[in-house]
Design an enzyme around this catalytic site. Structure first.
Site, PDB file in Angstrom:
ATOM      1  N   CYS A  50       0.812  -1.204   0.000  1.00  0.00           N
ATOM      2  CA  CYS A  50       0.000   0.000   0.000  1.00  0.00           C
ATOM      3  C   CYS A  50       0.851   1.261   0.000  1.00  0.00           C
ATOM      4  CB  CYS A  50      -0.933   0.006   1.204  1.00  0.00           C
ATOM      5  SG  CYS A  50      -1.943   1.503   1.328  1.00  0.00           S
ATOM      6  N   CYS A  55      -1.637   1.747  -2.888  1.00  0.00           N
ATOM      7  CA  CYS A  55      -2.652   2.778  -2.666  1.00  0.00           C
ATOM      8  C   CYS A  55      -2.091   4.193  -2.606  1.00  0.00           C
ATOM      9  CB  CYS A  55      -3.396   2.519  -1.353  1.00  0.00           C
ATOM     10  SG  CYS A  55      -3.631   0.808  -0.897  1.00  0.00           S
ATOM     11  N   LYS A  58      -0.257   5.442  -5.821  1.00  0.00           N
ATOM     12  CA  LYS A  58      -1.316   5.442  -6.842  1.00  0.00           C
ATOM     13  C   LYS A  58      -2.212   6.657  -6.686  1.00  0.00           C
ATOM     14  CE  LYS A  58      -5.046   3.990  -5.815  1.00  0.00           C
ATOM     15  NZ  LYS A  58      -5.556   2.629  -5.857  1.00  0.00           N
ATOM     16  N   TYR A 189      -9.422  -3.669 -10.826  1.00  0.00           N
ATOM     17  CA  TYR A 189      -9.365  -2.247 -10.484  1.00  0.00           C
ATOM     18  C   TYR A 189      -7.976  -1.655 -10.672  1.00  0.00           C
ATOM     19  CZ  TYR A 189      -7.357  -3.284  -5.848  1.00  0.00           C
ATOM     20  OH  TYR A 189      -6.542  -3.688  -4.826  1.00  0.00           O
ATOM     21  N   GLU A 193      -7.432   1.594 -12.952  1.00  0.00           N
ATOM     22  CA  GLU A 193      -6.857   2.804 -12.357  1.00  0.00           C
ATOM     23  C   GLU A 193      -5.609   3.271 -13.104  1.00  0.00           C
ATOM     24  OE1 GLU A 193      -8.324   2.315  -7.720  1.00  0.00           O
ATOM     25  OE2 GLU A 193      -6.371   1.526  -8.300  1.00  0.00           O
ATOM     26  N   HIS A 454     -27.999  20.865  -0.950  1.00  0.00           N
ATOM     27  CA  HIS A 454     -28.109  21.302  -2.345  1.00  0.00           C
ATOM     28  C   HIS A 454     -27.191  22.491  -2.621  1.00  0.00           C
ATOM     29  CE1 HIS A 454     -30.075  21.830  -6.223  1.00  0.00           C
ATOM     30  NE2 HIS A 454     -30.176  23.126  -5.948  1.00  0.00           N
ATOM     31  N   GLU A 459     -26.819  14.505  -2.750  1.00  0.00           N
ATOM     32  CA  GLU A 459     -28.242  14.673  -2.401  1.00  0.00           C
ATOM     33  C   GLU A 459     -29.132  13.715  -3.169  1.00  0.00           C
ATOM     34  OE1 GLU A 459     -30.366  18.240  -3.847  1.00  0.00           O
ATOM     35  OE2 GLU A 459     -28.493  18.767  -4.849  1.00  0.00           O
TER      36      GLU A 459
END
Length: 465
Positions: A50, A55, A58, A189, A193, A454, A459
């Site tokens: 990682c 991670c 990346k 993934y 990525e 909003h 939302e």
């Protein structure tokens, strides 16, 4: 054997899970003041995949590509660069990124020392059920009351002619400059990525995937939306194909890949193998310890409490093959130490409703069951899905459009939310809070009963009808 070679807790692997478990053990054992010793064995830099090649670097590169996308959008918002083209310098961000990782390595070492955890430098292998030998047959031997295996995994490289011409995700972080053209082989993934980062930064990018879709374990809405967006943005795809060989072109500067159908693809500067990962169990002396592995993949078999079949030997993280995610390894490692050293005998990590993000372009956030998983588990008659799809306001003044899509998977009359899937700008941050709600068993009414903020994309999750 010397008493200095015996530990209460000995951890193999100084990655995210191993360090988290060791430090949590230290918190409780050090407080007792009974002379318990904790050790951690690592052959390379602390932090594991990682921090060093996963991670963290990346995300730095994803941030880099995100900035490039903002630069592309800037003229639509009235910014004028005076006719000057903004130049991107890969070596600059590589240097800054590598220095950042080096600082993190130092922080890990400092934290281990602060917690009185003994750092044993070298490669550790089992020489017996609860005995570790470091640095070969003539190396030092260590014993422990409890041993944790947290050695993670590594990228898979296919056994095809010319395979050495390609690099893995590890090699991506060693690139000294941005390739002008890249072939990414894989459909998970990591492949998605890396392809997204490279394309956004200006590398002509092609993905080779074995089926018609990538990210096939994700909800259909997610991979369908992302594939269309990446295609619209210019990423090329070679579907229902695999690579059977790599070779240099005539001038030796580029690489030609040949598919299983015998099709030679256009030459590229860089090929990245991103076809999966394998556990680091093949050189751990597992047989000498009598530890059971899964038959097909070689992962370590553990029970719900992270115990192997050998008493006093435990395992967490990617080496177990269950949700290969850093936060999972950390959480499981900490809970293991709470159980072993703080009397919480029933504490364990719950491997369900685990939120995850794909740092694609745009990013994906997901938690819970896919629509198909929910139907398989509960029956189609008991599942109702709510969907929405729209263009984020950020693109309202741009020609370039990126779609945001969301899905709620609900169960039964009370419409308990058993799956929540979102793709679009900001979804990587939105998902964490909603994951808490799903984990707590929220219903569609709970979301409906929450006042919207909003104008935001989030939302939409509390206003679906």
């Amino acid at each position: 054997m010397s008493s200095t070679n015996h530990f209460t807790y000995l951890v193999l692997g100084a990655g995210s899970g191993g360090i988290a478990s060791a430090r949590r053990a230290a918190k409780h054992l050090n407080a007792k003041g009974k002379g318990d010793r904790i050790g951690i064995v690592e052959v390379t830099r602390p932090g594991g995949t990682c921090v060093n090649v996963g991670c963290v670097p990346k995300k730095v590169m994803w941030n880099t590509s995100f900035i490039k996308e903002m630069i592309n959008a800037a003229p639509s918002y009235g910014f004028d660069f005076g006719g000057q083209q903004v130049k991107f310098n890969w070596p600059t961000i590589k240097k800054a990124r590598d220095e950042y990782i080096k600082r993190l390595n130092g922080i890990y070492d400092s934290n281990l020392a602060k917690d009185n955890i003994v750092r044993i430098n070298g490669y550790g292998r089992f020489s017996g059920p609860k005995e570790i030998q470091v640095n070969g047959a003539n190396g030092e031997k260590y014993t422990a009351d409890h041993i944790l295996i947290a050695t993670g995994g590594r990228p898979t490289v296919p056994d095809v002619p010319g395979k050495e011409l390609g690099i893995t995700s590890d090699g991506f972080f060693e690139l000294e400059d941005l390739p002008k053209s890249t072939l990414v082989v894989g459909a998970g993934y990591i492949a998605v990525e890396l392809a997204g980062v490279l394309h956004s930064l200006g590398s002509e990018t092609t993905m080779v995937i074995r089926h018609k879709q990538f990210l096939r374990t994700f909800d259909e809405m997610l991979h369908t939306t992302l594939l269309k967006q990446m295609t619209d943005d210019g990423v090329k795809f070679v579907t229902e194909a695999s690579i059977k060989s790599l070779e240099r072109d005539a001038d030796g500067k580029r690489i030609i890949a040949t598919t299983n159908a015998g099709v030679k693809l256009p030459p590229v500067e860089c090929v990245i193998w991103a076809i999966g990962r394998v556990p680091n169990t093949d050189d751990l002396g597992i047989d000498k310890a009598g530890i059971q592995l899964t038959e097909q993949s070689g992962f370590i078999n553990v029970d719900e409490f992270q115990n192997t079949n050998v008493p006093g030997v435990h395992a967490v993280g990617d080496i177990c093959g269950n949700f290969l995610l850093t936060p999972v390894a950390i959480a499981a490692g900490r809970r293991l130490s709470e159980r072993l050293f703080n009397g919480k005998s029933d504490l364990k990590f719950e491997y369900e409703n685990i939120a995850t993000v794909v740092f694609s372009h745009p990013p994906i956030g997901t938690v819970g069951l896919t629509e198909q998983e929910a139907i398989t588990k509960y029956g189609a008659e008991n599942i109702k899905c709510y969907n929405t799809s729209f263009i984020n306001m950020f693109y309202s003044v741009q020609v370039h459009k990126v779609r945001t899509s969301m899905k709620l998977v609900c169960l039964g009359e009370e419409e308990k939310v058993v799956g929540l899937h979102i793709i679009g700008d900001g979804c990587d941050e939105i998902i964490q809070g909603f994951a808490v709600a799903v984990k707590m068993g929220c219903t569609k009414w709970d979301l409906d009963n929450t006042c919207a903020i909003h104008p935001t994309s989030a939302e939409e999750l509390v206003t679906m009808v």
